[in-house]
Design a protein around this motif. Structure first.
Motif, PDB file in Angstrom:
ATOM      1  N   PRO A 149      -1.283   1.408  -4.983  1.00 38.20           N
ATOM      2  CA  PRO A 149      -1.906   2.678  -4.645  1.00 38.20           C
ATOM      3  C   PRO A 149      -1.544   3.766  -5.668  1.00 38.20           C
ATOM      4  O   PRO A 149      -0.390   3.844  -6.071  1.00 38.20           O
ATOM      5  CB  PRO A 149      -1.296   2.999  -3.285  1.00 38.20           C
ATOM      6  CG  PRO A 149      -0.031   2.216  -3.237  1.00 38.20           C
ATOM      7  CD  PRO A 149      -0.216   1.022  -4.094  1.00 38.20           C
ATOM      8  N   LEU A 150      -2.538   4.534  -6.059  1.00 38.05           N
ATOM      9  CA  LEU A 150      -2.363   5.638  -7.013  1.00 38.05           C
ATOM     10  C   LEU A 150      -1.652   5.187  -8.282  1.00 38.05           C
ATOM     11  O   LEU A 150      -0.666   5.791  -8.689  1.00 38.05           O
ATOM     12  CB  LEU A 150      -1.570   6.777  -6.364  1.00 38.05           C
ATOM     13  CG  LEU A 150      -2.224   7.507  -5.209  1.00 38.05           C
ATOM     14  CD1 LEU A 150      -1.259   8.513  -4.618  1.00 38.05           C
ATOM     15  CD2 LEU A 150      -3.495   8.197  -5.655  1.00 38.05           C
ATOM     16  N   ASP A 151      -2.121   4.121  -8.889  1.00 43.91           N
ATOM     17  CA  ASP A 151      -1.560   3.627 -10.158  1.00 43.91           C
ATOM     18  C   ASP A 151      -0.120   3.125 -10.049  1.00 43.91           C
ATOM     19  O   ASP A 151       0.503   2.866 -11.073  1.00 43.91           O
ATOM     20  CB  ASP A 151      -1.601   4.720 -11.255  1.00 43.91           C
ATOM     21  CG  ASP A 151      -3.021   4.988 -11.729  1.00 43.91           C
ATOM     22  OD1 ASP A 151      -3.872   4.115 -11.532  1.00 43.91           O
ATOM     23  OD2 ASP A 151      -3.264   6.073 -12.287  1.00 43.91           O
TER      24      ASP A 151
ATOM     25  N   ARG B 163      -4.706  -4.300  -7.034  1.00 43.10           N
ATOM     26  CA  ARG B 163      -5.697  -3.686  -7.924  1.00 43.10           C
ATOM     27  C   ARG B 163      -5.143  -2.424  -8.597  1.00 43.10           C
ATOM     28  O   ARG B 163      -5.832  -1.413  -8.705  1.00 43.10           O
ATOM     29  CB  ARG B 163      -6.975  -3.351  -7.159  1.00 43.10           C
ATOM     30  CG  ARG B 163      -7.785  -4.596  -6.767  1.00 43.10           C
ATOM     31  CD  ARG B 163      -9.031  -4.250  -5.968  1.00 43.10           C
ATOM     32  NE  ARG B 163      -9.795  -3.179  -6.541  1.00 43.10           N
ATOM     33  CZ  ARG B 163     -10.708  -3.327  -7.500  1.00 43.10           C
ATOM     34  NH1 ARG B 163     -10.964  -4.518  -7.956  1.00 43.10           N
ATOM     35  NH2 ARG B 163     -11.363  -2.301  -7.972  1.00 43.10           N
TER      36      ARG B 163
ATOM     37  N   GLU C  46     -14.762  -3.829 -16.257  1.00 44.43           N
ATOM     38  CA  GLU C  46     -15.315  -3.035 -15.166  1.00 44.43           C
ATOM     39  C   GLU C  46     -16.050  -1.815 -15.708  1.00 44.43           C
ATOM     40  O   GLU C  46     -17.028  -1.371 -15.139  1.00 44.43           O
ATOM     41  CB  GLU C  46     -14.187  -2.605 -14.231  1.00 44.43           C
ATOM     42  CG  GLU C  46     -14.613  -2.598 -12.774  1.00 44.43           C
ATOM     43  CD  GLU C  46     -13.412  -2.449 -11.871  1.00 44.43           C
ATOM     44  OE1 GLU C  46     -12.871  -1.345 -11.808  1.00 44.43           O
ATOM     45  OE2 GLU C  46     -13.000  -3.458 -11.249  1.00 44.43           O
TER      46      GLU C  46
ATOM     47  N   HIS D 271       0.808  -1.214   0.000  1.00 51.33           N
ATOM     48  CA  HIS D 271       0.000   0.000   0.000  1.00 51.33           C
ATOM     49  C   HIS D 271       0.836   1.257   0.000  1.00 51.33           C
ATOM     50  O   HIS D 271       0.307   2.355   0.152  1.00 51.33           O
ATOM     51  CB  HIS D 271      -0.961  -0.005   1.184  1.00 51.33           C
ATOM     52  CG  HIS D 271      -1.937  -1.148   1.129  1.00 51.33           C
ATOM     53  ND1 HIS D 271      -1.831  -2.240   1.948  1.00 51.33           N
ATOM     54  CD2 HIS D 271      -2.981  -1.380   0.326  1.00 51.33           C
ATOM     55  CE1 HIS D 271      -2.797  -3.086   1.655  1.00 51.33           C
ATOM     56  NE2 HIS D 271      -3.507  -2.590   0.677  1.00 51.33           N
TER      57      HIS D 271
END
Lengths: 304, 431
Positions: free
Chosen positions: A251-253, A248, A268, A162
């Protein structure tokens, strides 16, 4: 030309047979590689969105302009490049080192080789979940705890998955760990194919182990090494499973990849055309790298 | 939630429709989310009773669909042109179906009196572009559950009404005081163990209470300036600070509050039965804190809609009217613990009625404290993007950066969909 007629007929028959034999493979390639790619190319110049009531328009190169203008996609390209630039050399070198270590006639070597190969057999989903636990934040996380004891407590715990600075390196480490066994096996096979008499001759000429490695082993491993680097590069660009399961893209791309962006766009956001444009760009990048590598290889061959 | 049980139930429900009917019987397909067992049982009983009472006229064929992938499955069915006549939808996903032109307005088929009896929050959720597209049998709500004795031990006031909600400053102080007496310092549960829709549902009220939101209102056309505006950043930073100071229990076992590890739990109405059982009379139900513009709560739940494929809208509406009768509403609300969806049923509810322990939640829904999640076809994207942003903020990414990133993603999606404009002509909900 003693029997021109029958010669020609035989050639024809051979050509027909050849085509017949190749037909199943060609049909499958057309159906599952060529056709989907043609479809992707076609879709990428529209603005097709699944489930949208709005009519589909010809969009020209607008999708390409949009994705190249999208900071998320640009970051994905950069992440893929960084990932490949670090993982390909690291994984190849590590695989070579492991192969050299394991290329010894010791008892129980088969067991050791199996152990090092084991991560390759695990599904990536399983590896990702286990490593998520290993990367647990705080001083109790196994990786944090190990680093703390290695540095005699100087390590401050990091939330690896993260933290924008640590997430991509964390994925790199796990990917190398998971993939290195495969390259190791290929290099191991190649090492065992190096003729013993070359080593013997070098030894008679007074070459030490380092010089024998540099001048006998490495040149003999050239082709397998090129193959390994090529495959690793392509796999590095296909990076997806770890990202989907562990971060996913965040964090922040920080860990987003071209594959992840394409899958998110289509599944999505229902933006099929946008996803198609991304896969076309992805294809172009991988093709360019492959062609480049092959060209470099061929040139060296000519020099030799 | 198990996969096999609902799937099997769906199969059985699908196979059970073989009763011989004469040509005059209107056969209607209805899809329902496979929620809790009690909920499924009540739904099946209701369908059976309705069918028995309308033998020879109407027959409802019920299909249960697993909750986890409900929206994805229904969207797939919509693309394949295989929607049923009656369809249950999860609150804010409604607008996408309207935009796609899949639904029929309900007003022509429901009496005005019945619509007037619905909770205002259910009407607000179902009304879109001038028409009512969905009616819910129940609604949902949020509260700050507390162990009264622990609050009394630190000597803080216990708000009973939304007007008296703690300000964020007061909650800061409460957390500090509670943490001092707590062995691990974690005194608040935000249900960080939940997945998915929980985050926009539970923390949308924080944004609204701070005077911000997900999208610019009233048009819902843009996130920039609202989701990443100074008020939203301020509110999310407050939450981030609670996390940084260790006030929040990660609640990996979903038992932080019943097990007594924390004194406060940010939770939905569905948590009440379990909390009540664990804590007894010590349980207090408080409004969510006020971040500047008054306490806000979430709303919205499963609601019924009528698809354009339905050829017997009158018959379908009779089924909806049946479900909205007070005794039926109460049966369902008792089974799933939710807020009864009509005012007559609400008055008769033991939990939410006057004097009921959860009357605060009903009061919030009736008194305009509940804000519907953005009424736009873009909502599915807003939801997933906000979840990722919340995860980033939770793990220490600067709230301003995380929200700015989220707003940019949402706006890119809105742009790619031409602002989710409605197609010209009669196919859309604009008619």
């Amino acid at each position: 030309m003693p029997w021109p007629g029958s010669w020609k007929r035989a050639l024809d028959r051979e050509a027909v047979a050849g085509w017949l034999l190749a037909a199943p493979a060609v049909a499958l390639l057309l159906a599952f590689v060529a056709a989907p790619f043609a479809l992707a190319l076609g879709l990428s110049v529209t603005d097709l969105r699944l489930g949208s009531p709005l009519p589909v328009h010809w969009a020209g190169l607008a999708q390409y302009a949009a994705i190249l203008d999208d900071p998320g996609f640009r970051r994905a390209l950069l992440n893929n490049a960084v990932f490949a630039a670090v993982v390909v050399p690291a994984q190849t070198l590590l695989a070579l080192a492991l192969a050299l270590l394991l290329d010894r006639p010791l008892r129980g070597m088969a067991v050791l080789r199996t152990l090092f190969f084991l991560p390759v057999v695990f599904p990536m989903a399983l590896v990702a979940v286990v490593w998520t636990l290993l990367y647990a934040p705080g001083p109790d996380g196994p990786v944090n705890a190990a680093l703390a004891s290695l540095t005699l407590g100087a390590w401050t715990p990091v939330d690896f998955l993260h933290d924008p600075d640590w997430a991509l390196p964390a994925l790199m480490v796990l990917s190398v760990w998971q993939g290195v066994g495969f390259q190791m096996v290929i290099l191991l096979a190649a090492l065992q194919g190096v003729p013993a008499h070359l080593h013997e001759a070098a030894r008679l000429d007074g070459a030490g182990p380092v010089r024998r490695f540099l001048h006998v082993t490495l040149p003999q491993l050239r082709n397998p090494l090129i193959f390994v680097a090529l495959v690793t590069t392509i796999l590095a660009f296909r990076l997806f499973d770890q990202v989907q399961i562990m971060t996913r893209g965040g964090p922040l791309d920080a860990t987003t990849t071209v594959m992840y962006e394409a899958v998110t766009a289509v599944f999505e956001r229902q933006q099929v055309a946008r996803g198609a444009a991304m896969t076309v760009v992805f294809f172009a990048v991988v093709l360019a790298i492959t062609v480049l590598q092959r060209r470099l290889v061929r040139e060296r061959r000519e020099i030799e | 939630m198990g996969w096999t049980v609902p799937a099997l139930a769906a199969l059985l429900a699908a196979c059970g429709g073989g009763a011989p009917g004469d040509g005059d019987t209107a056969r209607l397909e209805a899809w329902f989310h496979a929620g809790r067992q009690a909920e499924r049982r009540v739904m099946r009983q209701q369908v059976a009773r309705f069918n028995a009472a309308h033998r020879g006229q109407i027959r409802i064929d019920l299909t249960l669909i697993p909750e986890g992938s409900y929206n994805a499955q229904v969207q797939a069915a919509a693309l394949a042109g295989e929607l049923p006549d009656l369809l249950e939808l999860d609150g804010p996903y409604l607008y996408r179906y309207v935009w796609q032109g899949r639904l029929r307005p309900l007003e022509p088929f429901l009496p005005d009196g019945l619509v007037a009896d619905l909770l205002p929050s259910i009407r607000a959720q179902g009304r879109y572009r001038g028409h009512l597209y969905s009616v819910g049998v129940f609604d949902s709500g949020l509260a700050l559950y507390a162990r009264r004795s622990r609050l009394e031990a630190v000597g803080v006031r216990i708000p009973r009404h939304p007007e008296g909600a703690w300000s964020w400053r007061e909650l800061d102080r409460v957390l500090r005081l509670l943490a001092r007496r707590d062995p691990d310092g974690a005194v608040l549960d935000l249900h960080l163990d939940y997945r998915g829709e929980w985050f926009p549902y539970a923390f949308g009220p924080v944004l609204w209470s701070a005077g911000a939101g997900f999208l610019e209102r009233p048009g819902y056309g843009r996130a920039a300036g609202t989701l990443d505006g100074p008020r939203a950043v301020f509110a999310m930073r407050r939450i981030q600070r609670w996390l940084e100071r260790g006030y929040v229990d990660p609640n990996l076992d979903d038992a932080a509050f019943p097990a007594g590890r924390v004194a406060l739990s940010w939770g939905g109405h569905w948590s009440y039965p379990r909390y009540r059982e664990a804590v007894g009379d010590d349980l207090a139900v408080l409004p969510l804190p006020d971040f500047g513009e008054g306490s806000r709560t979430a709303q919205g739940s499963w609601a019924w809609a009528l698809t354009r494929r339905c050829r017997e809208p009158q018959a379908a509406a009779r089924f909806l009217r049946f479900l909205l009768r007070p005794p039926e509403v109460l049966r369902m609300a008792r089974a799933n613990g939710a807020v009864p969806g009509t005012l007559p049923a609400l008055r008769r509810s033991e939990l939410y009625g006057p004097g009921g322990p959860l009357r605060l939640l009903a009061e919030q829904l009736r008194g305009g404290r509940a804000v519907p999640r953005p009424k736009t076809p873009a909502y599915p994207v807003v939801s997933t993007v906000f979840r990722d942003a919340f995860a980033d903020i939770r793990h220490g990414v600067d709230a301003a950066r995380a929200l700015h990133h989220a707003a940019r993603e949402i706006d890119a999606d809105i742009r790619a969909n031409e602002g989710y404009r409605f197609a010209e002509g009669g196919a859309s909900g604009a008619e």
